[in-house]
Design a protein around this motif. Sequence first.
Motif, PDB file in Angstrom:
ATOM      1  N   LEU A  34      17.601   6.852  -8.866  1.00 22.71           N
ATOM      2  CA  LEU A  34      16.799   8.039  -9.195  1.00 22.71           C
ATOM      3  C   LEU A  34      17.170   8.668 -10.532  1.00 22.71           C
ATOM      4  N   HIS A  35      18.235   8.216 -11.167  1.00 23.39           N
ATOM      5  CA  HIS A  35      18.679   8.846 -12.409  1.00 23.39           C
ATOM      6  C   HIS A  35      17.639   8.715 -13.536  1.00 23.39           C
ATOM      7  N   MET A  36      17.247   7.493 -13.867  1.00 23.11           N
ATOM      8  CA  MET A  36      16.283   7.300 -14.961  1.00 23.11           C
ATOM      9  C   MET A  36      14.895   7.863 -14.637  1.00 23.11           C
ATOM     10  N   PRO A  37      14.371   7.656 -13.410  1.00 23.54           N
ATOM     11  CA  PRO A  37      13.065   8.261 -13.107  1.00 23.54           C
ATOM     12  C   PRO A  37      13.068   9.782 -13.217  1.00 23.54           C
ATOM     13  N   ARG A  82       0.835  -1.209   0.000  1.00 24.05           N
ATOM     14  CA  ARG A  82       0.000   0.000   0.000  1.00 24.05           C
ATOM     15  C   ARG A  82       0.870   1.260   0.000  1.00 24.05           C
ATOM     16  N   LYS A  83       1.907   1.270   0.842  1.00 23.21           N
ATOM     17  CA  LYS A  83       2.773   2.446   0.919  1.00 23.21           C
ATOM     18  C   LYS A  83       3.617   2.612  -0.347  1.00 23.21           C
ATOM     19  N   LEU A  84       4.002   1.499  -0.961  1.00 21.43           N
ATOM     20  CA  LEU A  84       4.769   1.561  -2.204  1.00 21.43           C
ATOM     21  C   LEU A  84       3.913   2.132  -3.333  1.00 21.43           C
ATOM     22  N   ASP A  85       2.606   1.868  -3.297  1.00 23.99           N
ATOM     23  CA  ASP A  85       1.693   2.428  -4.299  1.00 23.99           C
ATOM     24  C   ASP A  85       1.646   3.958  -4.222  1.00 23.99           C
ATOM     25  N   PHE A 126       8.170   0.537 -10.500  1.00 25.78           N
ATOM     26  CA  PHE A 126       8.198  -0.367  -9.348  1.00 25.78           C
ATOM     27  C   PHE A 126       9.625  -0.583  -8.860  1.00 25.78           C
ATOM     28  N   ILE A 127      10.536  -0.843  -9.780  1.00 29.23           N
ATOM     29  CA  ILE A 127      11.935  -1.110  -9.413  1.00 29.23           C
ATOM     30  C   ILE A 127      12.544   0.092  -8.688  1.00 29.23           C
ATOM     31  N   SER A 128      12.318   1.287  -9.214  1.00 31.38           N
ATOM     32  CA  SER A 128      12.875   2.500  -8.596  1.00 31.38           C
ATOM     33  C   SER A 128      12.310   2.701  -7.199  1.00 31.38           C
TER      34      SER A 128
END
Length: 162
Positions: A88-91, A19-22, A32-34
Amino acid sequence: MEIEEEMRELINESSELKRKLDFIMSIPGVSFISAATIVGETLGFESIANAKQLTSYAGYDVVLRESGTFSGKSGISKKGNSHIRAALHMPSMTCVRCNPTLRKFYLRLKPNKVKPLVALIAVQRKLLILMFTLWKNETLYDARYEEKKQQRSRPLLHRITN
């Protein structure tokens, strides 16, 4: 692919973690991976009290390099967790394209900086703080948050000027 499937299985075991990851994945451009990497590297932000502590832990804190009469350049310390910065680079590059709030922020900074990467690193820092805030407040990302905040503050300015 196998590692991602294992990560998903582990996260699905805990409904609260899922829930918190959402909340973090509600940010446009964050996968999701990031999100899982950031949460894993910070241990669910459990020992982090505020955004300043988080940026220092990730190595996004600004340091000034000078000694005596030598005046050097300022930059991020890079003394923190390099896995967070890599995750965090790609996101951040995706957010600059598809996230209206972070896009405005990037376009505002880019002309003032010597290299566009400096503005992108500022977006990474802001994205990390945004993830932390959504995790702690348990809220979904709201793209119109900045506009709503400005609208709430306008009546105060109007009363002061009258």
